[in-house]
Design a protein around this motif. Structure first.
Motif, mmCIF file in Angstrom:
data_model
loop_
_atom_site.group_PDB
_atom_site.id
_atom_site.type_symbol
_atom_site.label_atom_id
_atom_site.label_comp_id
_atom_site.label_asym_id
_atom_site.label_seq_id
_atom_site.Cartn_x
_atom_site.Cartn_y
_atom_site.Cartn_z
ATOM 1 N N LYS A 52 0.804 -1.214 0.000
ATOM 2 C CA LYS A 52 0.000 0.000 0.000
ATOM 3 C C LYS A 52 0.843 1.274 0.000
ATOM 4 C CE LYS A 52 -3.840 -2.283 2.365
ATOM 5 N NZ LYS A 52 -4.806 -2.108 1.263
ATOM 6 N N GLU B 1 -3.282 7.218 7.138
ATOM 7 C CA GLU B 1 -4.459 6.478 6.692
ATOM 8 C C GLU B 1 -4.026 5.207 5.956
ATOM 9 O OE1 GLU B 1 -8.647 6.109 6.490
ATOM 10 O OE2 GLU B 1 -7.457 7.682 7.450
ATOM 11 N N ASN B 2 -4.691 4.073 6.282
ATOM 12 C CA ASN B 2 -4.433 2.780 5.649
ATOM 13 C C ASN B 2 -3.020 2.241 5.901
ATOM 14 O OD1 ASN B 2 -7.033 2.555 4.355
ATOM 15 N ND2 ASN B 2 -6.325 4.121 2.911
ATOM 16 N N ARG C 37 -7.345 2.206 15.410
ATOM 17 C CA ARG C 37 -7.312 1.255 14.298
ATOM 18 C C ARG C 37 -8.442 1.523 13.323
ATOM 19 N NH1 ARG C 37 -9.390 -3.204 12.258
ATOM 20 N NH2 ARG C 37 -11.017 -3.374 13.839
ATOM 21 N N LEU C 38 -9.627 1.756 13.863
ATOM 22 C CA LEU C 38 -10.783 2.017 13.020
ATOM 23 C C LEU C 38 -10.714 3.405 12.387
ATOM 24 C CD1 LEU C 38 -13.563 0.473 15.292
ATOM 25 C CD2 LEU C 38 -12.613 -0.491 13.199
ATOM 26 N N LYS C 39 -10.274 4.384 13.151
ATOM 27 C CA LYS C 39 -10.230 5.764 12.655
ATOM 28 C C LYS C 39 -9.304 5.899 11.455
ATOM 29 C CE LYS C 39 -9.226 10.521 14.130
ATOM 30 N NZ LYS C 39 -8.849 11.392 15.273
ATOM 31 N N TYR C 40 -8.169 5.199 11.481
ATOM 32 C CA TYR C 40 -7.183 5.319 10.410
ATOM 33 C C TYR C 40 -7.178 4.106 9.470
ATOM 34 C CZ TYR C 40 -5.329 9.485 12.622
ATOM 35 O OH TYR C 40 -5.193 10.761 13.137
ATOM 36 N N ASN C 41 -8.134 3.210 9.648
ATOM 37 C CA ASN C 41 -8.222 2.008 8.825
ATOM 38 C C ASN C 41 -6.875 1.283 8.782
ATOM 39 O OD1 ASN C 41 -9.554 0.124 7.177
ATOM 40 N ND2 ASN C 41 -8.857 1.142 5.312
ATOM 41 N N GLN D 79 -4.228 -1.486 8.790
ATOM 42 C CA GLN D 79 -4.164 -2.886 8.396
ATOM 43 C C GLN D 79 -3.302 -3.606 9.435
ATOM 44 O OE1 GLN D 79 -6.101 -3.677 5.520
ATOM 45 N NE2 GLN D 79 -6.640 -1.587 6.095
#
Length: 259
Positions: free
Chosen positions: A138, A217-218, A235-239, A241
């Motif tokens: 990514k 992000e990601n 973890r959820l806020k910034y997606n 992995q």
């Protein structure tokens, strides 16, 4: 070595399937593919003897059964000895084991009796999690942050340096940080001027070691995860992995490294 609890070993096959899914999503390979590429080896009818050890805090419930499940998951023929300790070792050899797996409070090892190769779980875990981080599809950035530079983190940091990454490092133990800077040439993280990263390798026994100021992000966070290095909220806020599994990935790294 982080001491596992029975709760850490629940549903080991489900944990491995979930880990395989995220590793494949992050790197394009599953865990076996990572190991084969990293070590240049594949299972070849090796028989693995898993020996329970009673020293120290004693046998962790489900540990031997979990190792049996892990080795089966990765395609190895394995068995758990009925006896423990030296008697169990003797039983494993007499039963035709080519590779011995055994652990006490301090060392978890794999020993190939045919070729003499031996692997310790701590550096093996560091190297495989660092390898997974290095294969983050990514990002094109060669920057990676290593948090924790002890017996797991240092070998992982060395692996990333060897692969040509620009490795930043942080450890609350200044001695460990200075050793990594002097011997590996990593860049100490300036916590007063935080930098955002797309790739992290974390190897500490502490929770929530990755602050929000460092996250992109990601981003990919590769960690053995005892406990988790990031809060669920971040973890959820910034997606993020998150590659995190307690035992199987490190065990696979050990086994492939001694073949």
């Amino acid at each position: 070595m982080a001491l596992l609890t029975p709760d850490d070993l629940r549903d080991i096959n489900k944990q491995l399937q979930e880990a395989d899914s995220i590793v494949r999503r992050v790197t394009g390979l599953d865990i076996k593919g990572i190991c084969k590429t990293l070590y240049g080896t594949s299972p070849n009818s090796e028989k693995i003897g898993i020996v329970p050890v009673t020293a120290g805090n004693g046998i962790i419930k489900n540990f031997s059964a979990s190792l049996h499940a892990i080795t089966q998951y990765f395609g190895f023929d394995s068995f758990v000895t009925d006896m423990s300790d030296v008697s169990g070792y003797y039983e494993a050899v007499q039963s035709g084991a080519n590779i011995i797996l055994m652990a006490d409070d301090h060392t978890f090892l794999a020993h190939n009796l045919k070729n003499g190769k031996i692997a310790n779980n701590q550096p093996s875990t560091g190297i495989i999690y660092a390898e997974i981080a290095s294969r983050n599809q990514k990002t094109d950035s060669k920057d990676v942050l290593v948090v924790g530079l002890g017996k797991v983190g240092f070998p992982g940091a060395a692996h990333l340096v060897h692969k040509g990454f620009r490795v930043y490092g942080y450890d609350t133990d200044r001695t460990l940080l200075e050793q990594a800077v002097s011997s590996l040439g990593i860049i100490p993280l300036d916590i007063e001027s935080p930098k955002r990263f797309s790739t992290f390798f974390e190897a500490t026994p502490c929770a929530n070691t990755i602050p929000e100021t460092l996250l992109s992000e990601n981003c990919v966070l590769s960690t053995p995860g005892i406990p988790c290095a990031i809060s669920e909220e971040l973890r959820l806020k910034y997606n993020v992995q998150l590659v995190m599994e307690h035992l199987g990935i490190g065990t696979a790294s050990m086994l492939y490294s001694v073949m």
